[in-house]
Motif scaffolding. Sequence first.
Motif, PDB file in Angstrom:
ATOM      1  N   LEU A  80       0.835  -1.203   0.000  1.00 45.59           N
ATOM      2  CA  LEU A  80       0.000   0.000   0.000  1.00 45.59           C
ATOM      3  C   LEU A  80       0.869   1.253   0.000  1.00 45.59           C
ATOM      4  CD1 LEU A  80      -2.776  -1.031   2.540  1.00 45.59           C
ATOM      5  CD2 LEU A  80      -3.014  -0.814   0.058  1.00 45.59           C
ATOM      6  N   HIS A  81       1.913   1.247   0.794  1.00 42.88           N
ATOM      7  CA  HIS A  81       2.795   2.416   0.871  1.00 42.88           C
ATOM      8  C   HIS A  81       3.672   2.567  -0.371  1.00 42.88           C
ATOM      9  CE1 HIS A  81       1.634   3.924   4.773  1.00 42.88           C
ATOM     10  NE2 HIS A  81       1.541   2.656   5.170  1.00 42.88           N
ATOM     11  N   GLU A  82       3.767   1.508  -1.179  1.00 44.78           N
ATOM     12  CA  GLU A  82       4.473   1.591  -2.462  1.00 44.78           C
ATOM     13  C   GLU A  82       3.526   1.980  -3.594  1.00 44.78           C
ATOM     14  OE1 GLU A  82       6.157  -2.300  -2.859  1.00 44.78           O
ATOM     15  OE2 GLU A  82       7.669  -1.936  -1.308  1.00 44.78           O
ATOM     16  N   GLY A  83       2.218   1.959  -3.336  1.00 45.31           N
ATOM     17  CA  GLY A  83       1.233   2.353  -4.344  1.00 45.31           C
ATOM     18  C   GLY A  83       0.779   1.225  -5.253  1.00 45.31           C
ATOM     19  N   ARG A  84       0.748   0.016  -4.730  1.00 47.44           N
ATOM     20  CA  ARG A  84       0.290  -1.121  -5.535  1.00 47.44           C
ATOM     21  C   ARG A  84      -0.175  -2.242  -4.621  1.00 47.44           C
ATOM     22  NH1 ARG A  84       3.994  -5.128  -5.158  1.00 47.44           N
ATOM     23  NH2 ARG A  84       6.004  -4.504  -4.328  1.00 47.44           N
ATOM     24  N   LEU A  98      -3.722  -3.557  -8.750  1.00 45.66           N
ATOM     25  CA  LEU A  98      -4.083  -2.156  -8.565  1.00 45.66           C
ATOM     26  C   LEU A  98      -2.819  -1.319  -8.423  1.00 45.66           C
ATOM     27  CD1 LEU A  98      -6.929  -2.548  -5.910  1.00 45.66           C
ATOM     28  CD2 LEU A  98      -7.146  -2.452  -8.401  1.00 45.66           C
ATOM     29  N   ALA A  99      -2.823  -0.147  -9.050  1.00 46.63           N
ATOM     30  CA  ALA A  99      -1.736   0.821  -8.904  1.00 46.63           C
ATOM     31  C   ALA A  99      -2.382   2.162  -8.589  1.00 46.63           C
ATOM     32  CB  ALA A  99      -0.920   0.903 -10.189  1.00 46.63           C
ATOM     33  N   PHE A 100      -1.806   2.871  -7.628  1.00 47.14           N
ATOM     34  CA  PHE A 100      -2.405   4.125  -7.164  1.00 47.14           C
ATOM     35  C   PHE A 100      -1.318   4.995  -6.562  1.00 47.14           C
ATOM     36  CE2 PHE A 100      -3.062   0.480  -4.438  1.00 47.14           C
ATOM     37  CZ  PHE A 100      -2.370   0.840  -3.292  1.00 47.14           C
ATOM     38  N   THR A 101      -1.672   6.240  -6.291  1.00 48.11           N
ATOM     39  CA  THR A 101      -0.733   7.161  -5.672  1.00 48.11           C
ATOM     40  C   THR A 101      -0.544   6.751  -4.210  1.00 48.11           C
ATOM     41  OG1 THR A 101      -1.571   8.903  -7.101  1.00 48.11           O
ATOM     42  CG2 THR A 101      -0.220   9.588  -5.239  1.00 48.11           C
ATOM     43  N   PRO A 102       0.701   6.503  -3.789  1.00 51.11           N
ATOM     44  CA  PRO A 102       0.933   6.103  -2.390  1.00 51.11           C
ATOM     45  C   PRO A 102       0.433   7.171  -1.412  1.00 51.11           C
ATOM     46  CG  PRO A 102       2.915   5.781  -3.709  1.00 51.11           C
ATOM     47  CD  PRO A 102       1.939   6.541  -4.561  1.00 51.11           C
ATOM     48  N   LYS A 110      -5.211  15.476  -2.554  1.00 45.35           N
ATOM     49  CA  LYS A 110      -6.418  15.938  -3.246  1.00 45.35           C
ATOM     50  C   LYS A 110      -7.378  14.788  -3.528  1.00 45.35           C
ATOM     51  CE  LYS A 110      -3.378  18.562  -5.878  1.00 45.35           C
ATOM     52  NZ  LYS A 110      -2.752  18.332  -7.122  1.00 45.35           N
ATOM     53  N   ASP A 111      -6.859  13.750  -4.161  1.00 42.52           N
ATOM     54  CA  ASP A 111      -7.711  12.677  -4.669  1.00 42.52           C
ATOM     55  C   ASP A 111      -7.855  11.505  -3.704  1.00 42.52           C
ATOM     56  OD1 ASP A 111      -9.323  11.331  -6.436  1.00 42.52           O
ATOM     57  OD2 ASP A 111      -7.675  10.567  -7.638  1.00 42.52           O
ATOM     58  N   LYS A 112      -6.912  11.336  -2.797  1.00 42.08           N
ATOM     59  CA  LYS A 112      -6.917  10.242  -1.820  1.00 42.08           C
ATOM     60  C   LYS A 112      -7.205   8.895  -2.487  1.00 42.08           C
ATOM     61  CE  LYS A 112      -6.460  11.951   2.452  1.00 42.08           C
ATOM     62  NZ  LYS A 112      -5.720  11.418   3.529  1.00 42.08           N
ATOM     63  N   GLN A 113      -6.260   8.430  -3.289  1.00 46.93           N
ATOM     64  CA  GLN A 113      -6.407   7.117  -3.918  1.00 46.93           C
ATOM     65  C   GLN A 113      -6.158   5.989  -2.923  1.00 46.93           C
ATOM     66  OE1 GLN A 113      -3.729   7.290  -7.242  1.00 46.93           O
ATOM     67  NE2 GLN A 113      -5.192   8.395  -8.505  1.00 46.93           N
ATOM     68  N   CYS A 114      -5.438   6.286  -1.865  1.00 53.42           N
ATOM     69  CA  CYS A 114      -5.172   5.312  -0.813  1.00 53.42           C
ATOM     70  C   CYS A 114      -5.366   6.045   0.514  1.00 53.42           C
ATOM     71  CB  CYS A 114      -3.757   4.765  -0.945  1.00 53.42           C
ATOM     72  SG  CYS A 114      -3.335   3.526   0.281  1.00 53.42           S
ATOM     73  N   ASP A 115      -6.477   5.785   1.183  1.00 55.74           N
ATOM     74  CA  ASP A 115      -6.886   6.571   2.342  1.00 55.74           C
ATOM     75  C   ASP A 115      -6.997   5.683   3.590  1.00 55.74           C
ATOM     76  OD1 ASP A 115      -8.013   8.327   4.135  1.00 55.74           O
ATOM     77  OD2 ASP A 115      -9.710   8.874   2.861  1.00 55.74           O
ATOM     78  N   PHE A 116      -6.087   5.904   4.539  1.00 59.79           N
ATOM     79  CA  PHE A 116      -6.114   5.188   5.814  1.00 59.79           C
ATOM     80  C   PHE A 116      -6.946   5.938   6.854  1.00 59.79           C
ATOM     81  CE2 PHE A 116      -2.224   3.499   3.958  1.00 59.79           C
ATOM     82  CZ  PHE A 116      -2.291   2.157   4.295  1.00 59.79           C
ATOM     83  N   ASP A 117      -7.271   7.213   6.601  1.00 61.77           N
ATOM     84  CA  ASP A 117      -7.923   8.070   7.590  1.00 61.77           C
ATOM     85  C   ASP A 117      -9.444   7.976   7.587  1.00 61.77           C
ATOM     86  OD1 ASP A 117      -5.371   9.012   8.225  1.00 61.77           O
ATOM     87  OD2 ASP A 117      -5.493  10.596   6.712  1.00 61.77           O
ATOM     88  N   SER A 127      -8.355   2.978  -7.856  1.00 61.43           N
ATOM     89  CA  SER A 127      -7.298   2.703  -8.817  1.00 61.43           C
ATOM     90  C   SER A 127      -7.891   2.617 -10.216  1.00 61.43           C
ATOM     91  CB  SER A 127      -6.607   1.386  -8.465  1.00 61.43           C
ATOM     92  OG  SER A 127      -5.657   1.044  -9.439  1.00 61.43           O
ATOM     93  N   SER A 128      -7.368   3.431 -11.128  1.00 60.95           N
ATOM     94  CA  SER A 128      -7.830   3.409 -12.516  1.00 60.95           C
ATOM     95  C   SER A 128      -6.983   2.457 -13.337  1.00 60.95           C
ATOM     96  CB  SER A 128      -7.755   4.813 -13.116  1.00 60.95           C
ATOM     97  OG  SER A 128      -8.683   5.663 -12.479  1.00 60.95           O
ATOM     98  N   LEU A 129      -7.647   1.757 -14.263  1.00 55.56           N
ATOM     99  CA  LEU A 129      -6.952   0.823 -15.143  1.00 55.56           C
ATOM    100  C   LEU A 129      -7.758   0.618 -16.415  1.00 55.56           C
ATOM    101  CD1 LEU A 129      -7.845  -2.734 -14.332  1.00 55.56           C
ATOM    102  CD2 LEU A 129      -8.065  -1.149 -12.443  1.00 55.56           C
TER     103      LEU A 129
END
Length: 174
Positions: A80-84, A98-102, A110-117, A127-129
């Motif tokens: 998750l912290h690597e963005g995949r 899945l690939a996303f912004t870490p 802005k987009d929060k592709q990976c949100d722990f909060d 994740s877009s593909l």
Amino acid sequence: MNYGNPMHHHMGDPGMMHYAMYEKPKQKFFFRVPRVVPDQKSKFESDELFRRLSRESEVRYTGCRERGKEERQSKFQRELHEGRTEVSFITNGMSIQLAFTPPTQEYNKKDKQCDFDREPGKVHIKSSLIMNGVCVRWRGWIDLERLDGIGCLEYDEELGAKEEARRDSYMKMR
């Protein structure tokens, strides 16, 4: 002169290669296949696979299945912290990379592709593909302890428009 090496030309410059020993380069043809199909949205809405995957359903993290629970949880957090990461839909076994912004990247704010909060103990991922020629977005959450959750695919209008413009500009160049 090097008489033992037949690759050297013995007339003139001793460093020149003897070109008769090589074939002429063949003409190369490159075929570019468009990444997306025409009218992606209607394919997304009519295709049976997309219809099934567009309904929220159970998903599971599929990495390191042969490892113990703690090691799998740790590996999931690292990915998750690597963005995949890799998840599968439990209903049909379809696995998706899945690939996303870490979450540590500044432009993820802005987009929060990976949100722990958003919810304690869970990570929400977008994740877009491109799948079967259609731009889609995987959206869902996974429990950080159990490594399962809920997810679905939805048509990605923004990426779809970009890919169609890319396809159209390529077709005009031909």
